[in-house]
Design an enzyme around this catalytic site. Structure first.
Site, mmCIF file in Angstrom:
data_model
loop_
_atom_site.group_PDB
_atom_site.id
_atom_site.type_symbol
_atom_site.label_atom_id
_atom_site.label_comp_id
_atom_site.label_asym_id
_atom_site.label_seq_id
_atom_site.Cartn_x
_atom_site.Cartn_y
_atom_site.Cartn_z
ATOM 1 N N ASP A 134 0.839 -1.184 0.000
ATOM 2 C CA ASP A 134 0.000 0.000 0.000
ATOM 3 C C ASP A 134 0.889 1.255 0.000
ATOM 4 O O ASP A 134 0.558 2.260 0.597
ATOM 5 C CB ASP A 134 -0.879 -0.030 1.267
ATOM 6 N N CYS A 192 -25.160 -14.014 -4.316
ATOM 7 C CA CYS A 192 -25.173 -13.264 -3.051
ATOM 8 C C CYS A 192 -25.046 -11.753 -3.289
ATOM 9 O O CYS A 192 -24.315 -11.316 -4.174
ATOM 10 C CB CYS A 192 -24.003 -13.750 -2.197
ATOM 11 N N CYS A 215 -18.439 6.155 1.024
ATOM 12 C CA CYS A 215 -17.904 5.044 1.826
ATOM 13 C C CYS A 215 -17.354 5.544 3.172
ATOM 14 O O CYS A 215 -16.499 6.432 3.231
ATOM 15 C CB CYS A 215 -16.824 4.303 1.043
HETATM 16 S S1 SF4 Z 1 -18.439 -10.021 -1.461
HETATM 17 FE FE1 SF4 Z 1 -20.567 -9.467 -1.175
HETATM 18 S S2 SF4 Z 1 -21.636 -10.513 -2.791
HETATM 19 FE FE2 SF4 Z 1 -19.627 -11.466 -2.665
HETATM 20 S S3 SF4 Z 1 -19.966 -13.225 -1.293
HETATM 21 FE FE3 SF4 Z 1 -19.282 -11.503 -0.031
HETATM 22 S S4 SF4 Z 1 -21.183 -10.547 0.704
HETATM 23 FE FE4 SF4 Z 1 -21.716 -11.863 -1.009
HETATM 24 S S1 SF4 Z 2 -19.482 2.183 3.822
HETATM 25 FE FE1 SF4 Z 2 -17.759 1.352 2.610
HETATM 26 S S2 SF4 Z 2 -16.720 -0.073 4.015
HETATM 27 FE FE2 SF4 Z 2 -18.738 0.403 4.913
HETATM 28 S S3 SF4 Z 2 -20.109 -1.206 4.221
HETATM 29 FE FE3 SF4 Z 2 -20.249 0.435 2.712
HETATM 30 S S4 SF4 Z 2 -18.719 -0.019 1.162
HETATM 31 FE FE4 SF4 Z 2 -18.256 -1.302 2.929
#
Ligand code: SF4
Ligand code: SF4
Length: 321
Positions: A134, A192, A215
């Site tokens: 990173d 999913c 986010c």
């Molecule tokens: S990343 Fe999201 S969609 Fe993929 S298996 Fe995990 S919870 Fe389900």
């Molecule tokens: S806010 Fe960002 S880190 Fe939190 S659940 Fe949503 S995508 Fe994931």
């Protein structure tokens, strides 16, 4: 080097990575990641990188390891778990992201990668390399897929079938050819959509990218301005980072690896009550968090986050009454 020797050396590198404590290790063949470049460009053009302007500056470099190291021939990619069952004790306290529980991952992983590089250099005269954690413009998630470690879930984070998604990615770019892993071409998300359903701010796009403007991880870590008023009630107590989408993922139900000891939660941080967070002084911040990932935010930004996290919990309580 003869192909048998290349294979032996590659196996030794994978074995050495395990010996050094990494949970995963694979080797990718460097190439220009044109598809990833297009996605990154589109994402930046839509403004989804929020304040992270540096991400749009050197896309060419990000997708082409040859521009980072002209004689790049291999990329050794590692994974190190930070999954721990031990959590903060006070359920009323602001919630930290798991990756920030222990020591700063850069300080733990970079020396481990350097040791791996030293091992390779000792075994191969003339070999040279560069480590990344990173810390440079390398698309680590894309290379992890190329090295066979897993796939990018709908929440955009890498998932490995054995250890789930709570792991840090590191890489060593080398000037020697190795025996490459087969890139991971599966997608085990299936039908999913749990992460999308659980994300409190609707930040997950339908192309496996995240809108950083919404986010919580970005808004509580990279963001230097205020946390948007409309987001605060949705923080669900998150004070630094957010694991909500990863917690929802079935692949994290029983990961087959536990955190490297350096990432276990610090006892004092685990014991902090809501009141301790609210009265956190700068000296305490320095003492508790200076060696952790939280050093990325200034004390004043952490105070901003604490206040927003507590407000969100109060909203939640009102809502549940
Ligand atoms: S990343 Fe999201 S969609 Fe993929 S298996 Fe995990 S919870 Fe389900
Ligand atoms: S806010 Fe960002 S880190 Fe939190 S659940 Fe949503 S995508 Fe994931």
């Amino acid at each position: 080097m003869e192909s048998v020797l290349i294979q032996d050396l590659s196996d030794q590198i994978r074995e050495k990575a395990r010996e050094l404590g990494f949970d995963l290790c694979g080797i990718a063949r460097p190439r220009v990641l044109s598809d990833n470049g297009k996605i990154l460009e589109k994402w930046c053009e839509a403004g989804m990188n929020a304040g992270m302007i540096y991400l749009q500056r050197n896309i060419e470099k990000r997708i082409n390891p040859g521009l980072l190291m002209p004689d790049a021939r291999s990329i050794v990619v590692t994974g190190l778990s930070y999954y721990t069952d031990l959590k903060q004790k006070d359920p009323r306290a602001p919630v930290l992201s798991r990756y920030a529980y222990g020591l700063n991952y850069h300080d733990v992983i970079s020396p481990m990668l350097e040791k791996l590089l030293e091992f390779i250099k000792t075994n191969v005269p003339g070999c040279d390399g560069r480590v990344f954690c990173d810390s440079g413009p390398l698309l680590e998630k894309a290379w992890a897929r190329q090295a066979g470690l897993g796939w990018q879930g709908r929440h955009s984070i890498m998932i490995n079938r054995e250890i789930g998604s709570f792991f840090f990615i590191g890489a060593v770019v080398l000037n020697i050819e190795l025996d490459y892993n087969t890139p991971f071409d599966g997608d085990y998300c299936g039908t999913c959509t749990k992460c999308i359903e659980k994300c409190p701010t609707g930040a997950i796009n339908d192309d496996r990218t995240i809108d950083a403007r919404k986010c919580i991880a970005n808004l509580t870590i990279e963001n230097r301005g205020p946390i948007p008023e409309e987001i605060i009630p949705r923080l669900q107590g998150r004070v630094y980072g957010c694991d909500i989408c990863q917690n929802a993922c079935p692949w994290n139900n029983s990961p087959q690896a536990r955190a490297h000891p350096a990432f276990a939660i610090n006892d004092e941080v685990a014991a902090m009550t809501r009141e301790d967070w609210l009265s956190l002084t700068e000296d305490q911040y320095n003492m508790l968090f200076k060696k952790s990932a939280l050093e990325r935010v200034k004390y004043t930004d952490l105070l901003r986050n604490i206040s927003a996290a507590i407000k969100s919990m109060d909203y939640q309580q009102l809502f549940n009454q």
